[in-house]
Design a protein around this motif. Sequence first.
Motif, short mmCIF file in Angstrom:
data_model
loop_
_atom_site.label_atom_id
_atom_site.label_comp_id
_atom_site.label_asym_id
_atom_site.label_seq_id
_atom_site.Cartn_x
_atom_site.Cartn_y
_atom_site.Cartn_z
N LEU A 1 -2.39 -59.71 -98.14
CA LEU A 1 -2.42 -58.28 -98.43
C LEU A 1 -1.01 -57.74 -98.70
O LEU A 1 -0.85 -56.72 -99.37
CB LEU A 1 -3.07 -57.52 -97.27
CG LEU A 1 -3.29 -56.01 -97.46
CD1 LEU A 1 -4.08 -55.73 -98.73
CD2 LEU A 1 -3.99 -55.41 -96.25
N TYR B 1 -10.72 -56.25 -98.81
CA TYR B 1 -10.09 -56.63 -97.56
C TYR B 1 -10.77 -55.89 -96.42
O TYR B 1 -10.99 -54.67 -96.51
CB TYR B 1 -8.60 -56.27 -97.56
CG TYR B 1 -7.81 -56.88 -98.69
CD1 TYR B 1 -7.15 -58.10 -98.54
CD2 TYR B 1 -7.72 -56.24 -99.93
CE1 TYR B 1 -6.43 -58.67 -99.58
CE2 TYR B 1 -7.00 -56.79 -100.98
CZ TYR B 1 -6.36 -58.00 -100.80
OH TYR B 1 -5.65 -58.55 -101.83
N THR C 1 -8.39 -59.74 -92.71
CA THR C 1 -6.99 -59.67 -92.32
C THR C 1 -6.83 -59.20 -90.88
O THR C 1 -7.61 -58.37 -90.39
CB THR C 1 -6.22 -58.71 -93.26
OG1 THR C 1 -4.86 -58.69 -92.91
CG2 THR C 1 -6.79 -57.30 -93.20
#
Length: 484
Positions: free
Chosen positions: A190, A254, A180
Amino acid sequence: MFFTYLRRELRRRRKAALVVASGLALGIALVIIVSSVSSGMTKAQDKVLESLYGLGTDMTVTKAAAAPGTGTTRPRFEFDAKDDDSTQSTDRVMVQGFQTLAATTVDEVADQSGVADAVGGLSLTVMKVDGQFRRGEFKQDEGAQQDSRTGPGGGAGQPQGEVQGGGASFDVNSFTVYGTDVTQQDLGPLTSSAITKGRTFKAAETDAKVAVVDASYAREKKLAVDKTVTISGTKYTIIGVSTADSGDAAANVYVPLKQAQTLADSKDEVTTVYVKAADSQQIDAVKSAIQKNISGTTVTTSADLADTVSGSLSTASDLASSVGKWLSIAVLIAAFLVAGLLTSSAVSRRVREFGTLKALGWKSGRVTRQVVGEALVNGLMGGVLGIAVGLGGAYAVTAISPTLTAQLGSSGGGGAMGGGPMGGGGPGRQTASRTLDIALTAPVSLSVILLAVGLAVTGGLVAGAFGGWRASRLRPADALRRVE
Protein backbone atom coordinates in the motif's frame (compact mmCIF):
# COMPACT_ATOMS: atom_id res chain seq x y z
CA MET A 1 54.72 36.81 -16.03
CA PHE A 2 53.38 33.24 -16.08
CA PHE A 3 49.75 34.25 -16.57
CA THR A 4 50.58 37.03 -19.01
CA TYR A 5 52.52 34.67 -21.25
CA LEU A 6 49.82 32.01 -20.84
CA ARG A 7 47.04 34.37 -21.90
CA ARG A 8 49.01 35.60 -24.91
CA GLU A 9 49.85 32.12 -26.14
CA LEU A 10 46.26 30.87 -25.80
CA ARG A 11 45.00 33.84 -27.81
CA ARG A 12 47.62 33.29 -30.45
CA ARG A 13 46.74 29.58 -30.77
CA ARG A 14 42.96 29.78 -30.48
CA LYS A 15 42.25 27.17 -33.16
CA ALA A 16 44.61 24.60 -31.68
CA ALA A 17 43.22 25.24 -28.19
CA LEU A 18 39.66 24.84 -29.49
CA VAL A 19 40.49 21.52 -31.15
CA VAL A 20 42.00 20.13 -27.95
CA ALA A 21 39.13 21.45 -25.83
CA SER A 22 36.52 20.04 -28.24
CA GLY A 23 38.04 16.57 -28.14
CA LEU A 24 38.02 16.53 -24.36
CA ALA A 25 34.50 17.98 -24.33
CA LEU A 26 33.19 15.13 -26.49
CA GLY A 27 34.50 12.48 -24.12
CA ILE A 28 33.31 14.32 -21.00
CA ALA A 29 29.83 14.97 -22.47
CA LEU A 30 29.45 11.29 -23.37
CA VAL A 31 30.40 10.27 -19.83
CA ILE A 32 27.80 12.67 -18.37
CA ILE A 33 25.04 11.46 -20.70
CA VAL A 34 25.75 7.77 -20.16
CA SER A 35 26.00 8.24 -16.38
CA SER A 36 22.74 10.20 -16.22
CA VAL A 37 20.90 7.69 -18.41
CA SER A 38 22.22 4.82 -16.28
CA SER A 39 20.97 6.64 -13.19
CA GLY A 40 17.59 7.05 -14.88
CA MET A 41 17.52 3.32 -15.66
CA THR A 42 18.21 2.51 -12.03
CA LYS A 43 15.40 4.80 -10.86
CA ALA A 44 13.03 3.27 -13.42
CA GLN A 45 13.80 -0.23 -12.18
CA ASP A 46 13.30 0.93 -8.59
CA LYS A 47 9.86 2.26 -9.55
CA VAL A 48 8.97 -1.09 -11.11
CA LEU A 49 10.00 -2.97 -7.98
CA GLU A 50 8.32 -0.48 -5.63
CA SER A 51 5.05 -0.93 -7.52
CA LEU A 52 5.15 -4.58 -6.45
CA TYR A 53 6.16 -4.52 -2.80
CA GLY A 54 6.11 -0.89 -1.71
CA LEU A 55 8.65 1.55 -0.36
CA GLY A 56 11.20 0.54 2.23
CA THR A 57 10.97 -3.19 1.60
CA ASP A 58 14.36 -4.85 1.26
CA MET A 59 13.12 -8.42 1.00
CA THR A 60 10.04 -10.61 1.32
CA VAL A 61 9.48 -13.98 2.97
CA THR A 62 7.04 -16.45 1.43
CA LYS A 63 6.32 -20.12 1.89
CA ALA A 64 8.71 -22.43 0.10
CA ALA A 65 7.36 -23.85 -3.14
CA ALA A 66 5.56 -27.17 -2.86
CA ALA A 67 7.22 -30.25 -4.27
CA PRO A 68 6.17 -31.25 -7.82
CA GLY A 69 3.06 -33.36 -7.85
CA THR A 70 1.74 -32.04 -4.54
CA GLY A 71 -0.42 -29.27 -5.92
CA THR A 72 -3.06 -27.60 -3.79
CA THR A 73 -6.71 -28.40 -4.47
CA ARG A 74 -8.23 -25.80 -6.72
CA PRO A 75 -11.61 -24.23 -5.89
CA ARG A 76 -14.78 -25.58 -7.50
CA PHE A 77 -17.78 -23.56 -8.64
CA GLU A 78 -21.13 -25.24 -8.03
CA PHE A 79 -24.60 -24.13 -9.17
CA ASP A 80 -28.04 -25.30 -8.07
CA ALA A 81 -30.34 -26.94 -10.60
CA LYS A 82 -33.43 -24.80 -11.09
CA ASP A 83 -36.57 -25.19 -13.18
CA ASP A 84 -36.52 -21.62 -14.48
CA ASP A 85 -33.95 -19.65 -16.40
CA SER A 86 -33.04 -17.37 -13.50
CA THR A 87 -29.57 -15.89 -13.23
CA GLN A 88 -27.17 -17.68 -10.91
CA SER A 89 -24.09 -16.19 -9.31
CA THR A 90 -21.29 -17.44 -7.13
CA ASP A 91 -17.85 -16.23 -6.16
CA ARG A 92 -14.75 -17.67 -4.56
CA VAL A 93 -12.03 -15.98 -2.53
CA MET A 94 -8.66 -17.60 -3.21
CA VAL A 95 -5.29 -17.05 -1.63
CA GLN A 96 -2.81 -15.93 -4.27
CA GLY A 97 -0.31 -18.71 -4.74
CA PHE A 98 -2.52 -21.07 -2.67
CA GLN A 99 0.15 -21.25 0.06
CA THR A 100 0.27 -19.36 3.34
CA LEU A 101 2.50 -18.91 6.36
CA ALA A 102 1.45 -18.82 9.98
CA ALA A 103 1.05 -15.27 11.24
CA THR A 104 3.60 -16.08 13.96
CA THR A 105 6.23 -16.17 11.21
CA VAL A 106 6.11 -12.36 11.17
CA ASP A 107 7.36 -12.23 14.76
CA GLU A 108 9.99 -14.86 14.06
CA VAL A 109 11.32 -12.82 11.14
CA ALA A 110 11.26 -9.61 13.18
CA ASP A 111 13.41 -11.28 15.86
CA GLN A 112 16.21 -12.11 13.42
CA SER A 113 19.44 -10.17 13.66
CA GLY A 114 19.63 -7.26 11.24
CA VAL A 115 15.85 -6.92 10.75
CA ALA A 116 14.56 -3.43 11.49
CA ASP A 117 10.88 -4.12 10.82
CA ALA A 118 8.61 -6.86 9.48
CA VAL A 119 4.92 -6.89 8.63
CA GLY A 120 2.62 -9.55 7.20
CA GLY A 121 0.05 -9.30 4.44
CA LEU A 122 -2.48 -11.55 2.76
CA SER A 123 -2.96 -11.38 -1.02
CA LEU A 124 -6.25 -12.68 -2.37
CA THR A 125 -7.96 -13.13 -5.71
CA VAL A 126 -11.75 -12.96 -5.87
CA MET A 127 -13.39 -14.71 -8.83
CA LYS A 128 -17.05 -14.03 -9.48
CA VAL A 129 -19.04 -16.19 -11.90
CA ASP A 130 -22.56 -15.21 -12.87
CA GLY A 131 -24.93 -16.09 -15.71
CA GLN A 132 -27.76 -18.44 -16.48
CA PHE A 133 -28.64 -21.83 -17.89
CA ARG A 134 -31.15 -21.77 -20.77
CA ARG A 135 -33.55 -24.66 -21.12
CA GLY A 136 -33.60 -26.30 -24.56
CA GLU A 137 -36.75 -27.16 -26.56
CA PHE A 138 -37.47 -30.49 -28.21
CA LYS A 139 -38.30 -30.10 -31.87
CA GLN A 140 -39.86 -33.11 -33.62
CA ASP A 141 -38.93 -33.98 -37.21
CA GLU A 142 -41.86 -33.25 -39.58
CA GLY A 143 -41.33 -36.44 -41.63
CA ALA A 144 -41.45 -38.55 -38.53
CA GLN A 145 -44.61 -37.02 -37.04
CA GLN A 146 -46.98 -39.61 -38.65
CA ASP A 147 -44.76 -42.53 -37.70
CA SER A 148 -44.58 -41.34 -34.14
CA ARG A 149 -48.39 -41.29 -33.93
CA THR A 150 -48.78 -44.84 -35.35
CA GLY A 151 -46.08 -47.27 -34.49
CA PRO A 152 -45.84 -51.00 -35.21
CA GLY A 153 -49.04 -52.83 -34.48
CA GLY A 154 -51.05 -49.61 -34.53
CA GLY A 155 -49.59 -48.33 -31.25
CA ALA A 156 -47.97 -44.97 -30.58
CA GLY A 157 -44.30 -44.77 -31.60
CA GLN A 158 -41.41 -42.86 -30.05
CA PRO A 159 -41.19 -39.21 -31.16
CA GLN A 160 -38.27 -38.45 -33.47
CA GLY A 161 -36.45 -35.10 -33.32
CA GLU A 162 -33.79 -33.15 -31.41
CA VAL A 163 -33.38 -30.69 -28.62
CA GLN A 164 -32.60 -27.21 -29.90
CA GLY A 165 -31.51 -24.10 -28.08
CA GLY A 166 -30.53 -24.12 -24.46
CA GLY A 167 -27.05 -24.03 -23.02
CA ALA A 168 -25.33 -21.73 -20.61
CA SER A 169 -23.87 -18.24 -20.65
CA PHE A 170 -21.62 -17.15 -17.80
CA ASP A 171 -19.32 -14.21 -17.22
CA VAL A 172 -16.17 -14.57 -15.15
CA ASN A 173 -14.76 -11.50 -13.42
CA SER A 174 -11.87 -11.31 -11.01
CA PHE A 175 -10.19 -8.68 -8.90
CA THR A 176 -7.44 -8.66 -6.30
CA VAL A 177 -7.69 -7.91 -2.61
CA TYR A 178 -4.81 -7.23 -0.24
CA GLY A 179 -5.15 -7.60 3.50
CA THR A 180 -2.92 -5.01 5.15
CA ASP A 181 -1.86 -4.74 8.76
CA VAL A 182 -3.43 -1.39 9.62
CA THR A 183 -1.26 -1.05 12.74
CA GLN A 184 1.92 -0.98 10.59
CA GLN A 185 1.28 0.95 7.40
CA ASP A 186 4.85 2.10 6.75
CA LEU A 187 5.74 -1.18 5.05
CA GLY A 188 4.06 -3.22 2.34
CA PRO A 189 2.40 -2.76 -1.07
CA LEU A 190 0.00 0.00 0.00
CA THR A 191 2.97 2.34 0.48
CA SER A 192 3.51 2.33 -3.29
CA SER A 193 0.23 4.24 -3.67
CA ALA A 194 -0.84 7.65 -2.41
CA ILE A 195 -4.27 8.37 -0.95
CA THR A 196 -5.81 10.89 -3.34
CA LYS A 197 -9.36 10.89 -1.96
CA GLY A 198 -10.68 10.18 1.49
CA ARG A 199 -8.29 8.70 4.03
CA THR A 200 -6.27 5.61 4.79
CA PHE A 201 -6.91 3.06 7.54
CA LYS A 202 -6.82 3.94 11.21
CA ALA A 203 -4.85 1.79 13.64
CA ALA A 204 -8.08 0.96 15.49
CA GLU A 205 -9.74 -0.48 12.35
CA THR A 206 -8.05 -3.87 12.64
CA ASP A 207 -11.28 -5.77 12.00
CA ALA A 208 -13.55 -3.07 10.55
CA LYS A 209 -15.49 -3.54 7.33
CA VAL A 210 -13.76 -0.68 5.53
CA ALA A 211 -11.75 -0.61 2.33
CA VAL A 212 -9.41 1.51 0.22
CA VAL A 213 -9.79 1.02 -3.53
CA ASP A 214 -7.37 1.71 -6.34
CA ALA A 215 -8.24 4.72 -8.50
CA SER A 216 -8.26 2.77 -11.77
CA TYR A 217 -10.54 0.08 -10.33
CA ALA A 218 -12.77 2.75 -8.81
CA ARG A 219 -13.21 4.42 -12.22
CA GLU A 220 -13.95 1.09 -13.88
CA LYS A 221 -16.56 0.03 -11.33
CA LYS A 222 -17.84 3.57 -10.61
CA LEU A 223 -16.84 3.42 -6.97
CA ALA A 224 -16.28 6.40 -4.69
CA VAL A 225 -15.65 7.32 -1.08
CA ASP A 226 -18.60 6.47 1.23
CA LYS A 227 -19.95 3.94 -1.27
CA THR A 228 -19.64 0.19 -0.71
CA VAL A 229 -17.80 -2.61 -2.46
CA THR A 230 -19.03 -6.19 -2.06
CA ILE A 231 -16.54 -9.01 -1.56
CA SER A 232 -17.99 -12.52 -1.31
CA GLY A 233 -21.30 -11.22 -0.04
CA THR A 234 -19.80 -8.86 2.54
CA LYS A 235 -20.15 -5.11 2.03
CA TYR A 236 -17.21 -2.84 2.83
CA THR A 237 -17.48 0.92 3.14
CA ILE A 238 -14.95 2.73 0.95
CA ILE A 239 -12.97 5.19 3.08
CA GLY A 240 -10.31 6.17 0.54
CA VAL A 241 -9.11 6.00 -3.05
CA SER A 242 -5.43 5.38 -3.75
CA THR A 243 -3.36 6.11 -6.85
CA ALA A 244 -0.24 4.12 -7.66
CA ASP A 245 2.93 6.17 -7.79
CA SER A 246 4.02 4.31 -10.94
CA GLY A 247 2.69 1.46 -13.01
CA ASP A 248 -0.22 -0.62 -11.76
CA ALA A 249 -1.43 -0.81 -8.19
CA ALA A 250 -0.49 -3.75 -5.99
CA ALA A 251 -4.19 -4.64 -5.58
CA ASN A 252 -7.63 -3.46 -6.61
CA VAL A 253 -9.02 -3.36 -3.09
CA TYR A 254 -7.27 -3.07 0.29
CA VAL A 255 -8.95 -4.25 3.50
CA PRO A 256 -7.72 -4.83 7.07
CA LEU A 257 -5.70 -8.03 7.45
CA LYS A 258 -8.19 -9.72 9.81
CA GLN A 259 -11.02 -9.11 7.35
CA ALA A 260 -8.97 -10.62 4.52
CA GLN A 261 -8.24 -13.66 6.69
CA THR A 262 -11.96 -14.05 7.38
CA LEU A 263 -12.84 -13.78 3.68
CA ALA A 264 -10.33 -16.45 2.72
CA ASP A 265 -11.02 -18.65 5.76
CA SER A 266 -7.32 -18.29 6.59
CA LYS A 267 -7.33 -17.25 10.23
CA ASP A 268 -3.91 -16.23 11.55
CA GLU A 269 -2.26 -16.76 8.17
CA VAL A 270 -0.37 -14.52 5.75
CA THR A 271 1.01 -14.99 2.26
CA THR A 272 3.97 -12.63 2.54
CA VAL A 273 6.18 -11.06 5.17
CA TYR A 274 7.69 -7.74 4.11
CA VAL A 275 11.08 -7.07 5.69
CA LYS A 276 13.13 -3.92 6.14
CA ALA A 277 16.78 -4.43 6.99
CA ALA A 278 18.53 -2.30 9.60
CA ASP A 279 21.50 -1.88 7.27
CA SER A 280 21.15 -1.95 3.48
CA GLN A 281 24.70 -3.31 3.25
CA GLN A 282 23.74 -6.41 5.24
CA ILE A 283 20.76 -7.56 3.18
CA ASP A 284 22.44 -10.77 2.02
CA ALA A 285 23.43 -11.64 5.60
CA VAL A 286 19.86 -11.06 6.81
CA LYS A 287 18.52 -13.21 3.99
CA SER A 288 20.85 -16.06 4.93
CA ALA A 289 19.88 -15.80 8.61
CA ILE A 290 16.14 -15.99 7.86
CA GLN A 291 16.55 -18.95 5.52
CA LYS A 292 18.69 -20.76 8.07
CA ASN A 293 16.56 -20.11 11.16
CA ILE A 294 13.03 -20.27 9.71
CA SER A 295 12.45 -23.47 7.77
CA GLY A 296 9.95 -23.82 4.97
CA THR A 297 10.37 -20.27 3.73
CA THR A 298 11.80 -18.59 0.67
CA VAL A 299 13.47 -15.19 1.02
CA THR A 300 13.62 -12.90 -1.99
CA THR A 301 15.49 -9.62 -2.10
CA SER A 302 14.81 -6.74 -4.46
CA ALA A 303 17.96 -7.71 -6.35
CA ASP A 304 16.52 -11.18 -6.94
CA LEU A 305 13.31 -9.70 -8.31
CA ALA A 306 15.26 -7.28 -10.50
CA ASP A 307 16.73 -10.29 -12.28
CA THR A 308 13.24 -11.16 -13.55
CA VAL A 309 12.78 -7.78 -15.24
CA SER A 310 12.86 -8.03 -19.02
CA GLY A 311 11.62 -5.94 -21.92
CA SER A 312 13.05 -2.73 -23.37
CA LEU A 313 13.91 -1.38 -19.89
CA SER A 314 16.16 -4.34 -19.20
CA THR A 315 17.71 -4.20 -22.67
CA ALA A 316 18.37 -0.47 -22.46
CA SER A 317 19.77 -0.86 -18.96
CA ASP A 318 22.16 -3.57 -20.12
CA LEU A 319 23.28 -1.41 -23.04
CA ALA A 320 23.81 1.62 -20.81
CA SER A 321 25.74 -0.35 -18.21
CA SER A 322 27.91 -2.31 -20.63
CA VAL A 323 28.16 -0.91 -24.14
CA GLY A 324 27.51 2.70 -23.10
CA LYS A 325 30.06 2.77 -20.32
CA TRP A 326 32.76 1.03 -22.34
CA LEU A 327 32.07 3.35 -25.26
CA SER A 328 32.37 6.43 -23.07
CA ILE A 329 35.61 5.13 -21.57
CA ALA A 330 37.02 4.40 -25.02
CA VAL A 331 36.08 7.85 -26.31
CA LEU A 332 37.51 9.47 -23.19
CA ILE A 333 40.83 7.64 -23.53
CA ALA A 334 40.96 8.55 -27.20
CA ALA A 335 40.26 12.20 -26.32
CA PHE A 336 43.08 12.20 -23.77
CA LEU A 337 45.52 10.68 -26.26
CA VAL A 338 44.53 13.08 -29.04
CA ALA A 339 44.86 16.04 -26.66
CA GLY A 340 48.30 14.81 -25.60
CA LEU A 341 49.48 14.24 -29.15
CA LEU A 342 48.18 17.62 -30.30
CA THR A 343 49.91 19.34 -27.41
CA SER A 344 53.14 17.45 -28.09
CA SER A 345 52.88 18.35 -31.79
CA ALA A 346 52.33 22.00 -30.88
CA VAL A 347 55.49 21.92 -28.78
CA SER A 348 57.48 20.57 -31.73
CA ARG A 349 56.32 23.57 -33.77
CA ARG A 350 57.48 25.92 -31.01
CA VAL A 351 61.10 24.74 -30.94
CA ARG A 352 62.48 28.18 -31.76
CA GLU A 353 60.28 29.80 -29.15
CA PHE A 354 61.20 27.47 -26.29
CA GLY A 355 64.84 27.26 -27.36
CA THR A 356 65.07 31.04 -27.34
CA LEU A 357 63.42 31.24 -23.92
CA LYS A 358 65.97 28.80 -22.59
CA ALA A 359 68.75 30.81 -24.13
CA LEU A 360 67.33 33.84 -22.29
CA GLY A 361 67.59 31.99 -19.00
CA TRP A 362 64.34 30.06 -18.63
CA LYS A 363 64.86 26.78 -16.82
CA SER A 364 63.43 23.54 -18.23
CA GLY A 365 61.03 23.35 -15.29
CA ARG A 366 59.61 26.78 -16.10
CA VAL A 367 59.09 25.87 -19.74
CA THR A 368 57.42 22.63 -18.68
CA ARG A 369 55.10 24.47 -16.26
CA GLN A 370 54.17 26.88 -19.03
CA VAL A 371 53.19 24.03 -21.36
CA VAL A 372 51.30 22.18 -18.60
CA GLY A 373 49.49 25.40 -17.68
CA GLU A 374 48.31 25.91 -21.25
CA ALA A 375 47.16 22.28 -21.49
CA LEU A 376 45.36 22.55 -18.15
CA VAL A 377 43.46 25.64 -19.30
CA ASN A 378 42.52 23.77 -22.50
CA GLY A 379 41.29 20.89 -20.35
CA LEU A 380 39.18 23.17 -18.19
CA MET A 381 37.67 24.80 -21.27
CA GLY A 382 36.92 21.34 -22.59
CA GLY A 383 35.35 20.48 -19.25
CA VAL A 384 33.06 23.51 -19.32
CA LEU A 385 32.05 22.77 -22.90
CA GLY A 386 31.61 19.05 -22.14
CA ILE A 387 29.47 19.75 -19.07
CA ALA A 388 27.26 22.11 -21.13
CA VAL A 389 26.83 19.53 -23.91
CA GLY A 390 26.29 16.71 -21.41
CA LEU A 391 23.65 18.65 -19.49
CA GLY A 392 21.95 19.51 -22.76
CA GLY A 393 21.88 15.84 -23.78
CA ALA A 394 20.54 14.74 -20.40
CA TYR A 395 17.87 17.46 -20.52
CA ALA A 396 16.86 16.32 -24.01
CA VAL A 397 16.42 12.73 -22.80
CA THR A 398 14.30 13.91 -19.86
CA ALA A 399 12.24 16.22 -22.08
CA ILE A 400 11.53 13.48 -24.61
CA SER A 401 10.96 10.90 -21.83
CA PRO A 402 11.04 7.80 -24.02
CA THR A 403 8.73 5.09 -22.73
CA LEU A 404 10.31 1.77 -21.82
CA THR A 405 8.44 -1.42 -21.02
CA ALA A 406 9.33 -3.59 -18.06
CA GLN A 407 8.04 -7.14 -18.07
CA LEU A 408 8.18 -8.96 -14.77
CA GLY A 409 8.10 -12.71 -15.01
CA SER A 410 7.88 -15.24 -12.22
CA SER A 411 11.22 -16.25 -10.86
CA GLY A 412 9.95 -19.72 -10.37
CA GLY A 413 8.71 -21.43 -7.26
CA GLY A 414 8.35 -19.09 -4.42
CA GLY A 415 11.27 -17.00 -5.18
CA ALA A 416 9.71 -13.71 -6.16
CA MET A 417 8.24 -10.96 -4.13
CA GLY A 418 4.72 -11.79 -3.13
CA GLY A 419 3.34 -8.34 -2.74
CA GLY A 420 1.36 -7.33 -5.72
CA PRO A 421 -0.63 -8.96 -8.45
CA MET A 422 0.91 -10.21 -11.58
CA GLY A 423 -1.76 -10.97 -14.09
CA GLY A 424 -4.26 -11.37 -11.28
CA GLY A 425 -1.92 -13.11 -8.86
CA GLY A 426 1.01 -12.38 -6.67
CA PRO A 427 4.36 -12.39 -8.35
CA GLY A 428 5.53 -15.08 -6.01
CA ARG A 429 3.84 -17.99 -7.67
CA GLN A 430 2.02 -16.83 -10.75
CA THR A 431 3.14 -17.97 -14.17
CA ALA A 432 1.66 -14.94 -15.91
CA SER A 433 3.73 -11.82 -16.41
CA ARG A 434 3.09 -8.18 -15.68
CA THR A 435 4.07 -5.40 -18.05
CA LEU A 436 4.62 -1.82 -16.95
CA ASP A 437 5.39 1.30 -18.98
CA ILE A 438 8.03 3.55 -17.44
CA ALA A 439 9.05 7.01 -18.69
CA LEU A 440 12.83 7.31 -18.80
CA THR A 441 14.54 10.34 -17.28
CA ALA A 442 18.23 11.27 -17.13
CA PRO A 443 18.92 12.99 -13.80
CA VAL A 444 22.36 14.57 -13.43
CA SER A 445 23.79 14.44 -9.92
CA LEU A 446 26.41 16.65 -8.35
CA SER A 447 28.79 13.69 -8.25
CA VAL A 448 28.59 13.41 -12.05
CA ILE A 449 29.45 17.12 -12.41
CA LEU A 450 32.41 16.71 -10.07
CA LEU A 451 33.49 13.68 -12.08
CA ALA A 452 33.37 15.78 -15.25
CA VAL A 453 35.52 18.48 -13.62
CA GLY A 454 37.99 15.82 -12.51
CA LEU A 455 38.14 14.39 -16.01
CA ALA A 456 38.76 17.85 -17.45
CA VAL A 457 41.66 18.44 -15.08
CA THR A 458 43.00 14.95 -15.76
CA GLY A 459 42.75 15.49 -19.51
CA GLY A 460 44.66 18.75 -19.21
CA LEU A 461 47.35 17.14 -17.09
CA VAL A 462 47.71 14.21 -19.50
CA ALA A 463 48.04 16.56 -22.45
CA GLY A 464 50.44 18.75 -20.46
CA ALA A 465 52.53 15.74 -19.52
CA PHE A 466 53.05 14.88 -23.19
CA GLY A 467 53.94 18.45 -24.13
CA GLY A 468 55.94 19.15 -21.01
CA TRP A 469 58.10 16.08 -21.52
CA ARG A 470 58.77 17.15 -25.09
CA ALA A 471 59.54 20.75 -24.06
CA SER A 472 61.91 19.71 -21.29
CA ARG A 473 64.12 17.96 -23.85
CA LEU A 474 64.60 21.02 -26.03
CA ARG A 475 68.01 22.74 -26.06
CA PRO A 476 68.89 26.32 -27.02
CA ALA A 477 70.98 24.90 -29.89
CA ASP A 478 67.76 23.57 -31.45
CA ALA A 479 66.43 27.07 -31.71
CA LEU A 480 69.63 28.33 -33.34
CA ARG A 481 69.43 25.66 -36.04
CA ARG A 482 66.01 26.98 -37.08
CA VAL A 483 67.04 30.59 -37.30
CA GLU A 484 66.97 31.61 -40.95
